[in-house]
Each structure stands twice: as structure tokens, then as C-alpha cells.
Motif scaffolding. Sequence first.
Motif, mmCIF file in Angstrom:
data_model
loop_
_atom_site.group_PDB
_atom_site.id
_atom_site.type_symbol
_atom_site.label_atom_id
_atom_site.label_comp_id
_atom_site.label_asym_id
_atom_site.label_seq_id
_atom_site.Cartn_x
_atom_site.Cartn_y
_atom_site.Cartn_z
ATOM 1 N N PRO A 237 -59.570 -4.730 -33.420
ATOM 2 C CA PRO A 237 -60.706 -5.303 -34.162
ATOM 3 C C PRO A 237 -61.779 -5.872 -33.231
ATOM 4 O O PRO A 237 -62.978 -5.729 -33.495
ATOM 5 C CB PRO A 237 -60.051 -6.408 -35.003
ATOM 6 N N TYR A 238 -61.349 -6.511 -32.142
ATOM 7 C CA TYR A 238 -62.318 -7.047 -31.183
ATOM 8 C C TYR A 238 -63.051 -5.908 -30.467
ATOM 9 O O TYR A 238 -64.245 -6.007 -30.176
ATOM 10 C CB TYR A 238 -61.604 -7.931 -30.155
ATOM 11 N N GLY A 239 -62.330 -4.825 -30.182
ATOM 12 C CA GLY A 239 -62.956 -3.676 -29.531
ATOM 13 C C GLY A 239 -63.982 -3.006 -30.428
ATOM 14 O O GLY A 239 -65.082 -2.658 -29.983
ATOM 15 N N VAL A 240 -63.632 -2.810 -31.696
ATOM 16 C CA VAL A 240 -64.570 -2.183 -32.627
ATOM 17 C C VAL A 240 -65.808 -3.056 -32.801
ATOM 18 O O VAL A 240 -66.934 -2.555 -32.824
ATOM 19 C CB VAL A 240 -63.883 -1.907 -33.980
ATOM 20 N N ALA A 241 -65.599 -4.379 -32.919
ATOM 21 C CA ALA A 241 -66.747 -5.280 -33.047
ATOM 22 C C ALA A 241 -67.648 -5.199 -31.817
ATOM 23 O O ALA A 241 -68.876 -5.194 -31.930
ATOM 24 C CB ALA A 241 -66.259 -6.717 -33.249
ATOM 25 N N ALA A 242 -67.026 -5.114 -30.632
ATOM 26 C CA ALA A 242 -67.823 -5.015 -29.399
ATOM 27 C C ALA A 242 -68.581 -3.697 -29.324
ATOM 28 O O ALA A 242 -69.701 -3.644 -28.802
ATOM 29 C CB ALA A 242 -66.912 -5.167 -28.183
ATOM 30 N N VAL A 243 -67.998 -2.619 -29.830
ATOM 31 C CA VAL A 243 -68.675 -1.320 -29.835
ATOM 32 C C VAL A 243 -69.812 -1.308 -30.848
ATOM 33 O O VAL A 243 -70.885 -0.742 -30.602
ATOM 34 C CB VAL A 243 -67.662 -0.196 -30.144
ATOM 35 N N LEU A 244 -69.597 -1.947 -31.989
ATOM 36 C CA LEU A 244 -70.600 -1.915 -33.048
ATOM 37 C C LEU A 244 -71.844 -2.721 -32.682
ATOM 38 O O LEU A 244 -72.953 -2.381 -33.108
ATOM 39 C CB LEU A 244 -70.009 -2.450 -34.354
ATOM 40 N N TYR A 245 -71.679 -3.786 -31.893
ATOM 41 C CA TYR A 245 -72.844 -4.623 -31.590
ATOM 42 C C TYR A 245 -73.956 -3.857 -30.879
ATOM 43 O O TYR A 245 -75.114 -3.911 -31.314
ATOM 44 C CB TYR A 245 -72.445 -5.860 -30.783
ATOM 45 N N PRO A 246 -73.687 -3.130 -29.768
ATOM 46 C CA PRO A 246 -74.791 -2.386 -29.150
ATOM 47 C C PRO A 246 -75.341 -1.283 -30.040
ATOM 48 O O PRO A 246 -76.526 -0.952 -29.952
ATOM 49 C CB PRO A 246 -74.174 -1.827 -27.860
#
Length: 434
Positions: A237-246
Motif C-alpha cells: 500500500p505504501y509503494g502504490v501510494a508512492a507511485v501514484l503521487y508522481p
Amino acid sequence: MSQALPMPWRPAIAALSVLSLATAAGAAMVFLTQVVLARHFGPTQYGLFASSLATVSLVAPLAGFGLSQFRLKAHGAEGWAAERWQPASSRFLVLTSMLAVGGIVAWALLGPPVDADTRSMLLVLAPFILGLLAVEQIGSKLRLEERHAALAGWQLLMPTGRLAIALLAVAGLSLSIHAVAWGHAALAVVALMLALPQWQAMRRGQWSLKGHGPRDLSLERDIARPDARMLFRQAWPYGVAAVLYPVFFQIGTVLLKYLRGDAEAGVFGIALAVMTAIYLFPTTIYQKFLLARLHRWAVHDRTRFRQVYRLGCIGMLASGLLVGIMLAALSGEAVRVFGERYAGLQPLLMVLAVCVPIRFLSTAVGAVLLTEGQMAYRVGAMLAAATAAALLNLLLIPAQGAMGAAIATLAAEALLLLAMYHGARRAAALRGAP
């Protein structure tokens, strides 16, 4: 559960002051770097570099894929017992880094038709992903150790290096924009070399974790060591959130390049660079200072968690309104700073100024969704906002160009704030539930 205690304000203010000064210096360096490059190379060449760097930034969060954020959560909740994740972390870092860099290389060689300049720019900038990874991973270690002075210095590494590259490019050396890209690749190597000793210290357990007392190795002997697959299940979940931000923030620059050309992407890239410098301030307060504490308080001291959360929302909204008004008032000066070739910058900044209080408040409201049991909702909210940003950019850019990208960014920011607010109202940590 521990008793609610007054927050030690003097150490907190001292730490925030150090981080804020470093953030101000970093923001100034980021801004000055953009000014130097944009004025020297012009919208077309600068747009080529900015859009390529934005493409790399879209893929960069795949390296590590949420590990740094998960580490803050795991150690905040488990204390020293979270060291059980350490062996799997090294394998996870290697695998995800290979996938991220390989993704950029594959996009450059096999993706949609691009010109030779774009292809070579992407290939040269691909290693920059590893530099960003090093900064993020060591930053999480320093946050857990609450070494704020070291963290302040560490977060200045990339802005200082990028400014030095920009100054070398224009200080009589007549370097090309591709040489600037090579400089960024070299900077990534420097970051990796500086990070290596701290990575090795973490692997050997030779570091300090604040807020959980001394380490007791006898309590860790019988704890199962999870593998990389189990780590992925926890960190995704943290990885997906980090990918979605940029994707949410940079997609406009990338789409402008392919739909309207490098020049218009360069103008919008400058506007986003200004916003990036401004957004460093809420990021510093929450990601670099408060987040490790919020993870700890969400489990062990919810009264303090709620107090800090409410004060944070009020403070972020007030400061966001002030900064947004200042940006709108000074937007006309941007053309004078960057040059007449960027005449379209002022109306873009006027629109994006409205995003400032929205983003500041969204950062504060969404902090609760980084804690125990809330990440799935946060990922869904960010996915909705990123999808809206992509669709609105595709809809508005063909007819309105960079202004369409600015409007799409504003709409997506507002949607994200509403989604964060809806999720925060239901969060257990704010209700004081067990």
C-alpha cells in the motif's frame, strides 16, 4: 497505553527549526536551479530535460516500493522487534530497483515513438532513480533515530548537487542539456556511495531507535524472519501510494510533451518546480519530523495523536492560505525572473496558487491515513485522484495546453482533499477506539 504528556516543545521547536532552515535552503536551491537552466537553455531544450526527468520521477517510486514508509510504521508499532524485516529488506531493495531502472530503459527503447534526443536523455537519467532511492531510504533511518541535524544535511544533498550541476553548465563551460543529464547520473552515484555505510550499519543492527528504549536481543531470537514476499504484502500500500503521487503531480508535464511539444512542457515544468519548492514545507513537517512519532502515538498514545492532528490541520490551513496569497501576488515577477520566453508562466501560477492551501491541508488531514489500518483507503483515494488527473489532462491539454494541465491539477488536488477528509473522519486513531 501511556498517559498523555505535554509534548516537549523546546526540543520539538529546535528540531523543526533545523529542518525548516534546511527545507528553505533546499527550496531556494531547487528554485535557483530551475531559473539557471530555464534561462540558459530556453523552453524547448529545458522542456526536453524537464519532461524526461518527470518521466523518470514517475517510475522512481517503484525502487523500494514503499519500504521506507513501511519501516517507519513497523518500528513505530513494533519497536526493535521490527528488525525482523531487515534481511528481507535488502533483497526487496535490489529487486525493485532493477525493475524501476529496467522500466525506464524499456520505455526509452521499446515505448512509443520518441526522437533520438528523448531516448538518450531517458537512458542517461535512468540511474538517477538509484540516487533518489538512497536519499529516501537513509532519510527514513535518520527519522527513526530522530537525528534531525543529520537529516537536514542529508535532505540538502540532491538540491545542492543539482544546483552545482546547473551552475557548471552555464559558467563558461557551455555544456549541453545532455551534459546536465550526465551530471544527474553522477550525482546519483555520489548519493549511493554516501548511503552505503549507513545501509551496512542498519544491516548489522548498529543504529539507534528513539522512543522504544534500548535494544534487547534476547527478545528477538525467537521472532520469525519474514521473506521478501511477506514484506511485499505489508509494504505494497505504501509503494502504490508512492507511485501514484508522481502520476498525480507530474502527469501533466509528461502529457504536454507528447501532446503539445517540449516548449510548452518546459513552461509548465517551471510552474511545477515552483510548486515543488513550496510543497517541501508541509512534507518536512509531516514526513521528516512528525511521521515516525505519529506511527508511535497512533498505537501507544492516541490522546496526544489527536491533539497534534488537530493543531496540524489548523496550522497547515492557515499557513497554506498565507503562502498561496503570496504566490498569487508575486506570480507576475516569475516572468521577469525566468525571462520573456516564459511569458505564459504568470497565469499558470495564479491557478496553481489555489492548490497551495488545498495541498497543505490535505497533507495534514491525510496524515492519519498513513497509520495503522488506513493505508488501503489512502491508496484508493490517491488512485481516484491520479486517475482524475490523467483523464482531465488528456481532456484539457489538446485544446488549452499548459493552462488545461494547471486546471486539471487543481481539480485533482481538490478531489484528493475531499477523499482524505472523508477517510480521516472514520479513522480509529481519531475516535480513540482500541
